[in-house]
Design a protein around this motif. Structure first.
Motif, PDB file in Angstrom:
ATOM      1  N   ILE A 296       0.908  -1.254  -0.065  1.00  0.00           N
ATOM      2  CA  ILE A 296      -0.120   0.062   0.036  1.00  0.00           C
ATOM      3  C   ILE A 296       0.826   1.230  -0.032  1.00  0.00           C
ATOM      4  CG2 ILE A 296      -1.766   1.436   1.331  1.00  0.00           C
ATOM      5  CD1 ILE A 296      -3.033  -1.291   2.171  1.00  0.00           C
ATOM      6  N   PRO A 297       0.638   2.063  -1.139  1.00  0.00           N
ATOM      7  CA  PRO A 297       1.635   3.359  -1.289  1.00  0.00           C
ATOM      8  C   PRO A 297       1.173   4.175   0.167  1.00  0.00           C
ATOM      9  CG  PRO A 297       0.505   2.815  -3.175  1.00  0.00           C
ATOM     10  CD  PRO A 297      -0.165   2.130  -2.304  1.00  0.00           C
ATOM     11  N   ARG A 298       2.309   4.671   0.963  1.00  0.00           N
ATOM     12  CA  ARG A 298       2.011   5.607   2.035  1.00  0.00           C
ATOM     13  C   ARG A 298       1.284   6.995   1.464  1.00  0.00           C
ATOM     14  NH1 ARG A 298       6.715   5.648   6.223  1.00  0.00           N
ATOM     15  NH2 ARG A 298       5.344   7.244   7.104  1.00  0.00           N
ATOM     16  N   PRO A 299       0.443   7.489   2.120  1.00  0.00           N
ATOM     17  CA  PRO A 299      -0.129   9.025   1.591  1.00  0.00           C
ATOM     18  C   PRO A 299       1.044   9.819   1.452  1.00  0.00           C
ATOM     19  CG  PRO A 299      -1.359   8.068   3.245  1.00  0.00           C
ATOM     20  CD  PRO A 299      -0.371   7.023   3.315  1.00  0.00           C
ATOM     21  N   GLY A 300       1.035  10.620   0.388  1.00  0.00           N
ATOM     22  CA  GLY A 300       2.153  11.669   0.439  1.00  0.00           C
ATOM     23  C   GLY A 300       3.442  11.299  -0.272  1.00  0.00           C
ATOM     24  N   SER A 301       3.540  10.144  -0.715  1.00  0.00           N
ATOM     25  CA  SER A 301       4.752   9.639  -1.171  1.00  0.00           C
ATOM     26  C   SER A 301       4.743   9.524  -2.413  1.00  0.00           C
ATOM     27  CB  SER A 301       4.883   8.057  -0.581  1.00  0.00           C
ATOM     28  OG  SER A 301       3.939   7.307  -1.128  1.00  0.00           O
ATOM     29  N   ALA A 302       6.098   9.459  -3.375  1.00  0.00           N
ATOM     30  CA  ALA A 302       6.022   9.364  -4.651  1.00  0.00           C
ATOM     31  C   ALA A 302       5.391   8.058  -5.204  1.00  0.00           C
ATOM     32  CB  ALA A 302       7.415   9.173  -5.165  1.00  0.00           C
ATOM     33  N   ALA A 303       5.285   6.834  -4.349  1.00  0.00           N
ATOM     34  CA  ALA A 303       4.835   5.753  -4.878  1.00  0.00           C
ATOM     35  C   ALA A 303       3.200   6.083  -4.849  1.00  0.00           C
ATOM     36  CB  ALA A 303       4.876   4.498  -3.779  1.00  0.00           C
ATOM     37  N   ALA A 304       2.839   6.608  -3.910  1.00  0.00           N
ATOM     38  CA  ALA A 304       1.175   6.956  -4.295  1.00  0.00           C
ATOM     39  C   ALA A 304       0.740   7.793  -5.257  1.00  0.00           C
ATOM     40  CB  ALA A 304       0.726   7.829  -2.776  1.00  0.00           C
ATOM     41  N   GLU A 305       1.613   8.603  -5.887  1.00  0.00           N
ATOM     42  CA  GLU A 305       1.498   9.305  -7.129  1.00  0.00           C
ATOM     43  C   GLU A 305       1.411   8.342  -8.300  1.00  0.00           C
ATOM     44  OE1 GLU A 305       4.019  12.733  -7.566  1.00  0.00           O
ATOM     45  OE2 GLU A 305       3.350  13.688  -5.510  1.00  0.00           O
ATOM     46  N   CYS A 306       2.529   7.216  -8.069  1.00  0.00           N
ATOM     47  CA  CYS A 306       2.578   6.572  -9.168  1.00  0.00           C
ATOM     48  C   CYS A 306       1.784   5.241  -9.400  1.00  0.00           C
ATOM     49  CB  CYS A 306       3.923   5.847  -9.482  1.00  0.00           C
ATOM     50  SG  CYS A 306       5.195   7.354  -9.621  1.00  0.00           S
ATOM     51  N   HIS A 307       1.360   4.902  -7.972  1.00  0.00           N
ATOM     52  CA  HIS A 307       0.507   3.674  -7.999  1.00  0.00           C
ATOM     53  C   HIS A 307      -0.800   4.050  -7.160  1.00  0.00           C
ATOM     54  CE1 HIS A 307       3.687   1.188  -9.390  1.00  0.00           C
ATOM     55  NE2 HIS A 307       4.476   1.927  -8.830  1.00  0.00           N
ATOM     56  N   PRO A 308      -1.784   4.654  -7.739  1.00  0.00           N
ATOM     57  CA  PRO A 308      -2.740   5.068  -6.729  1.00  0.00           C
ATOM     58  C   PRO A 308      -3.522   3.811  -6.089  1.00  0.00           C
ATOM     59  CG  PRO A 308      -3.349   5.251  -9.106  1.00  0.00           C
ATOM     60  CD  PRO A 308      -2.030   5.051  -9.044  1.00  0.00           C
ATOM     61  N   GLU A 309      -3.283   2.736  -6.713  1.00  0.00           N
ATOM     62  CA  GLU A 309      -4.063   1.537  -6.078  1.00  0.00           C
ATOM     63  C   GLU A 309      -2.700   0.463  -5.592  1.00  0.00           C
ATOM     64  OE1 GLU A 309      -7.146   0.735  -5.766  1.00  0.00           O
ATOM     65  OE2 GLU A 309      -7.702   2.699  -6.873  1.00  0.00           O
ATOM     66  N   PRO A 310      -2.972  -0.141  -4.552  1.00  0.00           N
ATOM     67  CA  PRO A 310      -1.992  -1.178  -3.957  1.00  0.00           C
ATOM     68  C   PRO A 310      -1.650  -2.169  -5.048  1.00  0.00           C
ATOM     69  CG  PRO A 310      -3.724  -0.810  -2.381  1.00  0.00           C
ATOM     70  CD  PRO A 310      -4.547  -0.390  -3.772  1.00  0.00           C
ATOM     71  N   LEU A 311      -0.495  -2.518  -4.739  1.00  0.00           N
ATOM     72  CA  LEU A 311       0.135  -3.709  -5.523  1.00  0.00           C
ATOM     73  C   LEU A 311       0.152  -5.099  -4.776  1.00  0.00           C
ATOM     74  CD1 LEU A 311       3.674  -2.130  -6.862  1.00  0.00           C
ATOM     75  CD2 LEU A 311       1.277  -2.215  -8.193  1.00  0.00           C
ATOM     76  N   ARG A 312      -0.127  -6.117  -5.701  1.00  0.00           N
ATOM     77  CA  ARG A 312      -0.105  -7.437  -4.991  1.00  0.00           C
ATOM     78  C   ARG A 312       0.827  -8.231  -5.551  1.00  0.00           C
ATOM     79  NH1 ARG A 312      -6.708  -8.649  -5.115  1.00  0.00           N
ATOM     80  NH2 ARG A 312      -7.176  -6.708  -4.865  1.00  0.00           N
ATOM     81  N   VAL A 313       1.621  -8.893  -4.699  1.00  0.00           N
ATOM     82  CA  VAL A 313       2.626  -9.658  -5.163  1.00  0.00           C
ATOM     83  C   VAL A 313       2.653 -11.067  -4.367  1.00  0.00           C
ATOM     84  CG1 VAL A 313       5.411  -9.926  -5.214  1.00  0.00           C
ATOM     85  CG2 VAL A 313       4.175  -7.739  -5.509  1.00  0.00           C
ATOM     86  N   PRO A 314       2.678 -12.342  -4.952  1.00  0.00           N
ATOM     87  CA  PRO A 314       2.808 -13.670  -4.394  1.00  0.00           C
ATOM     88  C   PRO A 314       3.869 -13.583  -3.147  1.00  0.00           C
ATOM     89  CG  PRO A 314       2.397 -13.712  -6.747  1.00  0.00           C
ATOM     90  CD  PRO A 314       2.830 -12.251  -6.552  1.00  0.00           C
ATOM     91  N   ALA A 315       3.679 -14.392  -2.026  1.00  0.00           N
ATOM     92  CA  ALA A 315       4.610 -14.459  -1.056  1.00  0.00           C
ATOM     93  C   ALA A 315       4.973 -15.874  -1.180  1.00  0.00           C
ATOM     94  CB  ALA A 315       3.855 -13.909   0.151  1.00  0.00           C
TER      95      ALA A 315
END
Length: 521
Positions: A296-315
């Motif tokens: 989940i991109p933290r609010p206010g981070s660069a990741a939040a601007e590039c990825h408005p939705e969370p990413l899902r990655v297999p564990a």
């Protein structure tokens, strides 16, 4: 009790028998019979470091029996907070039960009146427990300081506020209206040392179901008068929903990401509704399935601007309660997460006495590093993760220097088993060099059993300084159950080499606790 460097275990260590007495280990599980206020402590061995100034708070179950009936699992016990204060080479101890509504009702009645999440039943058998879905907020899992409040945490409900000095219970805290009554609030916050301009407490709440919702919350953890910010103020939040039932105890943070691992777990509520099991006993691993990282991109981070939705990655396959840390690797662009993996969900069945549990039948926790290629994750999630073991010795309660939270650390400190392989009670503290793999171990065996270690940086140390890193400058504090005297000790170790600085024999038998935190003076 000694500290020694160690190398990876030889093959012969795999067959090494357990080196502890079960009666010593089981003797830790008892009711706390007294509440103390500022009782002076002296070192039975060594000297308390004069620079150590602040308070170690610990929380854990202090009431395990009522009216002759024992809880089914210690995690169902009522919360008791202990404060160990240090100043000028001196120390004192205070402790107090958290006066929750459930604790007060059961104290007055002299018997259990609520079912426990981990299987404790009210008197009266199945009929008395069926369809009673009330949960007692036991406030027993963690304790942290936020502004002028000390918060006793239990992740299924709101925090209880305590007076930081007297430990008196002020009552349930909704954090100035941030929470709704009964809203879940994690018992495992992370403290961001200042990646977003100032120190923050980052935490979450989960509403679990066929679709689960995570509420990510970021609070100021220090006053900033120039910015008009006060400690405890909510600075940012977001909500995200995911398909599937969420069992989340811990998470990790980086400057840009909040990292959750959703275990491959199913929940069948029927035995709970019918009064046959506790809610946690209705959890089960889904065979053949792996979990997922929810990024989940933290609010206010660069990741939040590039990825408005969370990413899902297999564990990787396995089950995780706790993470050590996470960081962003600038050399590869990968997101790195270090977690303690179990081969399966460890649980205690309805017919098992927790004091007689067979450790060999329960998988041990081992420290695994996962590297996630976030660019590749968007087009090929299955191939985006690679992983390798950092520590295969049974371990838990791992932490880094607090200043390295969310950054790449050099060192980790954790509680480990005495033998190199296999599952046993935790009896030693390990310092692991994450770059070289070198290990140092301080052992309380054969009659001592450790709880969560807390790394306390030496005042003025700067882990970001060039040259020789003072990242391991400071101390490791750990409450140890001493089976020889049937009481608790507080052990102070040098964080660099785990040499024993002082042992304080406490005037209190503290049951095996859960989590704690250090608050500088």
């Amino acid at each position: 009790m000694t500290a020694t460097p160690s190398a990876p275990a030889p093959a012969s260590a795999l067959a090494q028998p357990a080196g502890y007495d079960r009666a010593d280990w089981a003797s830790a599980f008892r009711n706390v019979g007294s509440e103390l206020a500022a009782v002076p402590l002296s070192a039975a061995r060594g000297r308390i470091p004069g620079e150590l100034s602040g308070c170690l708070y610990r929380n854990g179950p202090g009431r395990l029996e009522r009216g002759g009936r024992w809880v089914h699992h210690p995690f169902d016990g009522d919360g008791m907070v202990t404060a160990l204060r240090f100043e000028g080479g001196r120390a004192s101890l205070s402790n107090r039960f958290v006066r929750t509504a459930g604790w007060q009702a059961e104290e007055q009645a002299g018997r259990f009146q609520y079912r426990g999440v981990f299987g404790t039943q009210k008197p009266g058998g199945v009929l008395a427990n069926a369809f009673d879905l009330r949960l007692k907020n036991i406030a027993n899992t963690h304790v942290v300081r936020l502004g002028d409040q000390l918060l006793a945490l239990w992740e299924a409900a709101e925090p209880h506020a305590l007076d930081p000095d007297t430990l008196e219970t002020r009552g349930i805290s909704l954090l100035d209206g941030v929470l709704r009554p009964g809203e879940a609030f994690s018992a495992h916050p992370r403290f961001d040392p200042g990646h977003h301009g100032g120190p923050r407490m980052v935490t979450f709440g989960v509403k679990a179901g066929p679709t689960s919702t995570i509420r990510l919350m970021e609070f100021a953890s220090a006053d900033d008068p120039a910015a008009g910010v006060h400690a405890g103020q909510l600075l940012a939040e977001r909500r995200d929903s995911f398909r599937g039932f969420a069992f989340l105890h811990d998470f990790a943070i980086t400057p840009q990401w909040a990292v959750f691992l959703q275990n491959a777990i199913s929940f069948n509520p029927l035995p709970y509704l019918l009064g046959q099991k506790g809610a946690a006993q209705c959890l089960a691993s889904r065979p053949g399935e792996a979990g997922q990282f929810w990024l989940i991109p933290r609010p206010g981070s660069a990741a939040a601007e590039c990825h408005p939705e969370p990413l899902r990655v297999p564990a990787p396959p396995g089950f995780v309660f706790h993470h050590l840390n996470a960081f962003e690797d600038p050399s590869t662009g990968e997101l790195v997460v270090d977690s303690i993996f179990y081969a399966d969900f460890p649980s205690i069945g309805p017919g098992t006495d927790f004091r007689a549990v067979d450790f060999e039948s329960i998988p041990e926790g081992q420290l695994l590093r996962c590297r996630m290629d976030l660019e590749r994750a968007q087009r090929d999630p299955a191939g985006a993760v690679r992983h390798d073991w950092l520590e295969q010795r049974c371990c838990e309660f791992a932490m880094v220097n607090p200043a390295r939270q969310g950054l790449e650390p050099r060192y980790a400190w954790m509680a480990v088993a005495e033998r190199e392989r296999g599952n046993d009670p935790l009896q030693a503290i390990e310092k692991l060099d994450l770059a070289t793999g070198e290990r140092r171990v301080w052992s309380a065996a054969p009659r001592g059993f450790v709880s969560e270690p807390v790394m306390v940086p030496r005042p003025g140390s700067d882990p970001a300084a060039a040259g020789f890193s003072p990242e391991d400058g400071g101390w490791v504090l750990c409450v140890v159950w001493n089976g020889a005297r049937c009481a608790s000790d507080l052990v102070i170790l040098d964080a660099a080499d785990l040499s024993e600085q002082a042992v304080l024999e406490l005037p209190l038998a503290i049951p095996h606790g859960l989590h704690g935190s250090w608050v500088p003076a």
